[in-house]
Motif scaffolding. Structure first.
Motif, PDB file in Angstrom:
ATOM      1  N   LEU A 428      17.179  25.579 -50.020  1.00  0.00           N
ATOM      2  CA  LEU A 428      16.273  25.700 -48.882  1.00  0.00           C
ATOM      3  C   LEU A 428      15.805  24.341 -48.389  1.00  0.00           C
ATOM      4  O   LEU A 428      15.536  23.443 -49.180  1.00  0.00           O
ATOM      5  CB  LEU A 428      15.041  26.523 -49.287  1.00  0.00           C
ATOM      6  CG  LEU A 428      15.293  27.912 -49.855  1.00  0.00           C
ATOM      7  CD1 LEU A 428      13.975  28.517 -50.338  1.00  0.00           C
ATOM      8  CD2 LEU A 428      15.945  28.812 -48.817  1.00  0.00           C
ATOM      9  N   ASP A 429      15.667  24.194 -47.073  1.00  0.00           N
ATOM     10  CA  ASP A 429      14.958  23.037 -46.544  1.00  0.00           C
ATOM     11  C   ASP A 429      13.480  23.398 -46.422  1.00  0.00           C
ATOM     12  O   ASP A 429      13.062  24.505 -46.774  1.00  0.00           O
ATOM     13  CB  ASP A 429      15.560  22.572 -45.213  1.00  0.00           C
ATOM     14  CG  ASP A 429      15.436  23.599 -44.089  1.00  0.00           C
ATOM     15  OD1 ASP A 429      14.536  24.457 -44.142  1.00  0.00           O
ATOM     16  OD2 ASP A 429      16.245  23.532 -43.135  1.00  0.00           O
ATOM     17  N   ALA A 430      12.670  22.473 -45.903  1.00  0.00           N
ATOM     18  CA  ALA A 430      11.222  22.683 -45.897  1.00  0.00           C
ATOM     19  C   ALA A 430      10.827  23.897 -45.052  1.00  0.00           C
ATOM     20  O   ALA A 430       9.996  24.719 -45.462  1.00  0.00           O
ATOM     21  CB  ALA A 430      10.512  21.430 -45.385  1.00  0.00           C
ATOM     22  N   ALA A 431      11.424  24.028 -43.860  1.00  0.00           N
ATOM     23  CA  ALA A 431      11.072  25.153 -42.984  1.00  0.00           C
ATOM     24  C   ALA A 431      11.503  26.475 -43.609  1.00  0.00           C
ATOM     25  O   ALA A 431      10.782  27.483 -43.518  1.00  0.00           O
ATOM     26  CB  ALA A 431      11.715  24.972 -41.613  1.00  0.00           C
ATOM     27  N   GLU A 457      -0.854  24.730 -48.016  1.00  0.00           N
ATOM     28  CA  GLU A 457      -0.528  23.919 -46.838  1.00  0.00           C
ATOM     29  C   GLU A 457       0.954  24.024 -46.537  1.00  0.00           C
ATOM     30  O   GLU A 457       1.801  23.916 -47.406  1.00  0.00           O
ATOM     31  CB  GLU A 457      -0.886  22.458 -47.099  1.00  0.00           C
ATOM     32  CG  GLU A 457      -0.687  21.569 -45.896  1.00  0.00           C
ATOM     33  CD  GLU A 457      -1.105  20.137 -46.153  1.00  0.00           C
ATOM     34  OE1 GLU A 457      -0.954  19.316 -45.252  1.00  0.00           O
ATOM     35  OE2 GLU A 457      -1.578  19.858 -47.263  1.00  0.00           O
ATOM     36  N   GLY A 458       1.249  24.259 -45.248  1.00  0.00           N
ATOM     37  CA  GLY A 458       2.636  24.308 -44.808  1.00  0.00           C
ATOM     38  C   GLY A 458       3.238  25.687 -44.812  1.00  0.00           C
ATOM     39  O   GLY A 458       4.337  25.884 -44.307  1.00  0.00           O
ATOM     40  N   ALA A 459       2.567  26.698 -45.390  1.00  0.00           N
ATOM     41  CA  ALA A 459       3.145  28.034 -45.379  1.00  0.00           C
ATOM     42  C   ALA A 459       3.151  28.581 -43.961  1.00  0.00           C
ATOM     43  O   ALA A 459       2.212  28.420 -43.217  1.00  0.00           O
ATOM     44  CB  ALA A 459       2.361  28.964 -46.299  1.00  0.00           C
ATOM     45  N   SER A 460       4.230  29.213 -43.578  1.00  0.00           N
ATOM     46  CA  SER A 460       4.359  29.737 -42.215  1.00  0.00           C
ATOM     47  C   SER A 460       3.597  31.034 -42.066  1.00  0.00           C
ATOM     48  O   SER A 460       3.408  31.762 -43.009  1.00  0.00           O
ATOM     49  CB  SER A 460       5.843  29.978 -41.910  1.00  0.00           C
ATOM     50  OG  SER A 460       5.990  30.658 -40.698  1.00  0.00           O
ATOM     51  N   ASP A 483      15.436  13.035 -45.154  1.00  0.00           N
ATOM     52  CA  ASP A 483      16.071  14.257 -45.644  1.00  0.00           C
ATOM     53  C   ASP A 483      17.255  13.902 -46.546  1.00  0.00           C
ATOM     54  O   ASP A 483      17.805  12.801 -46.467  1.00  0.00           O
ATOM     55  CB  ASP A 483      16.581  15.100 -44.473  1.00  0.00           C
ATOM     56  CG  ASP A 483      15.443  15.649 -43.625  1.00  0.00           C
ATOM     57  OD1 ASP A 483      14.315  15.744 -44.156  1.00  0.00           O
ATOM     58  OD2 ASP A 483      15.686  15.967 -42.452  1.00  0.00           O
ATOM     59  N   PRO A 484      17.690  14.863 -47.398  1.00  0.00           N
ATOM     60  CA  PRO A 484      18.900  14.618 -48.192  1.00  0.00           C
ATOM     61  C   PRO A 484      20.096  14.382 -47.284  1.00  0.00           C
ATOM     62  O   PRO A 484      20.242  15.040 -46.251  1.00  0.00           O
ATOM     63  CB  PRO A 484      19.061  15.919 -48.991  1.00  0.00           C
ATOM     64  CG  PRO A 484      17.696  16.529 -49.010  1.00  0.00           C
ATOM     65  CD  PRO A 484      17.058  16.143 -47.703  1.00  0.00           C
TER      66      PRO A 484
END
Length: 499
Positions: A428-431, A457-460, A483-484
């Motif tokens: 998974l990426d951050a989004a 923090e950051g949860a959609s 990013d990777p």
């Protein structure tokens, strides 16, 4: 015609979509560069949308010598997230950018100044202050400092790199390779900067709707009267899944019954789900659903508008008849079914998980398989994590559905382990992590349990939803420097192919 400043302020407030039409309207005005520069210096209070990416692109397009201060301020605002567009904007300045970048690095300090150091190294300006700064970075962070010195390409860095190489343990193979590679780069030919061709219009979609999610109710209600049917439809859609006040309800009801544009009526009928408990609206939804003379898009929208009452006999018969119609009508019937969460509808979904020629139908099948927790279909759902072509657009739907349907007892103590498992399966990426966290919280809610991730923090807070109309490809997402790297090296992009 609106002035450049008026256009930009409207976009920053969320009232105008950032698209080719907006950009062309700006480019067509003779004093546009000066007006954009003036706008970039205005206070940002009241801005709902960050226009820095657009301003950077405009200044790059014009090759504006006057924009350097703006670029420095843009870095100052987000010093650890400098995008590739901003890096490309700095390169033409060469030595002119060194002085303000050095001052900014001093202001930010070593901890936050890594990307500023990257810019200084990438400019390759032989200012006598740059090499000592990069040598300090070598002491602060050996791997990052070595990378920057290799990028800078000054032979005077060789003694420090060779000395550090002798001090590194043989067990630290990755750092040794980083330093050895940087030493090799010192012997590489000096690269010549060649500006990349930049077609600003190709960077943006043909049509982008206003940022409705940033607007208060009153402003969205006003947009229901827009002369542009796309804006009316978008404004109507923005009220979907919301409790409707009397004024909003009446406005949407009027649009649903009489707007000349089908796309507007469709969005209005769906958003009336927020008032479907009221007898006149429920009766109108049922009448539209069962009227075979109506377009199937409108009947499908009425089915979705009735989802909270989809277990009632008349609505059920209408939704099942719509399903039997096939095509788009079937996809909307499935959407009404899974939104209803009425268990007898669960039988409709598994059979459509292989219908790869019908993307809209397959998307609703995935969502239904998740919400009805068809655990036996979990492996099939997971098969859509890494498809190609059009099926790649289903990855988020599959991630959401898998989080709802994956095997395992649903408890607050187990969801973090579920998140780790999905990350292992899908990288998974951050989004996407935010999306899966929301789905796992949804799974808890459906089982009568309090969510775990909602306050983090950051949860959609948004489920994946289909766009109103695909009028143009969205602006392509670029790999961020932090990013990777997509090559699979395991390094950050900025330290690998992005160098």
């Amino acid at each position: 015609m609106a002035s450049v400043g008026e256009l930009l302020r409207a976009a920053a407030s969320g009232h105008l979509g950032v698209d080719r039409r907006l950009i062309q309207s700006i480019l067509d005005q003779p004093d546009a560069p000066a007006e954009v520069l003036a706008f970039s210096r205005e206070p940002r209070e009241g801005h709902r949308l960050d226009l820095d990416p657009l301003l950077i692109d405009l200044f790059r397009y014009w090759k504006s010598d006057a924009a350097l201060d703006f670029y420095i301020d843009a870095v100052r605002r987000q010093p650890e997230e400098i995008g590739d567009d901003l890096i490309q904007a700095f390169l033409p300045y060469g030595e002119k950018a060194v002085e303000p970048l050095l001052a900014l690095y001093e202001e930010l300090g070593e901890e936050q100044g890594g990307d500023v150091a990257f810019l200084l190294a990438g400019l390759r300006a032989r200012d006598p202050r740059v090499l000592p700064l990069l040598l300090d970075r070598l002491e602060f962070d050996a791997g990052d400092g070595a990378f920057l010195l290799g990028l800078y390409g000054n032979q005077e860095a060789r003694p420090a790199l060779e000395k550090m190489l002798t001090e590194i343990s043989a067990d630290d193979g990755e750092l040794r390779l980083e330093i050895e590679r940087s030493i090799e780069l010192l012997d590489s030919p000096e690269p010549q900067y060649v500006p990349e061709p930049f077609d600003i219009l190709k960077e943006y979609p043909k049509t982008e709707l206003p940022a409705f999610d940033l607007l208060p109710d009153g402003e969205r209600i006003e947009m229901l009267d827009s002369e542009d049917p796309l804006i009316r439809a978008g404004a109507a859609h923005s009220f979907f899944n919301e409790d409707l006040g009397a004024g909003t309800r009446d406005k949407l009801f009027a649009l649903a019954k009489s707007d000349p544009e089908l796309k507007v009526r469709v969005q209005a009928w769906e958003s009336l789900s927020g008032a479907a408990e009221q007898a006149p609206i429920q009766e109108a939804l049922l009448a539209t659903l069962t009227d075979e003379a109506k377009p199937v898009e409108e009947r499908g929208a009425a089915a979705v508008g009735l989802y909270a009452f989809a277990d009632k006999d008349e609505a059920r018969r209408g939704i099942e008849a719509l399903y039997e119609t096939g095509g788009h009508a079937r996809a909307k019937a499935l959407e009404a079914m899974w939104r209803s969460l009425w268990e007898p509808y669960a039988k409709y979904f598994a059979g459509h998980l292989d219908e790869t020629e019908e993307i809209s139908l397959l998307r609703q099948a995935l969502r239904g398989a998740g919400y009805f927790r068809l655990t036996k279909q979990a492996e099939k759902i997971a098969s859509y994590f890494d498809r190609e072509g059009d099926l790649a657009t289903l990855r988020e739907d599959a991630l959401f559905a898998y989080a709802l349907a994956m095997p395992g007892e649903t408890t607050r103590g187990r969801v973090r382990g579920m998140l780790r498992k999905i990350d292992t399966l899908a990288d998974l990426d951050a989004a996407e992590t935010d999306l899966v966290m929301f789905a796992l919280d949804e799974r808890l809610r459906l089982n009568g349990l309090a969510p775990v991730f909602a306050e983090e923090e950051g949860a959609s807070s948004q489920e994946p939803v289909a766009s109103i109309e695909e009028t143009a490809p969205a602006r392509q997402e670029k790999v961020g420097r932090n990013d990777p790297c997509p090559c699979g090296s395991g390094k950050k992009f900025k330290k690998c192919c992005g160098a």
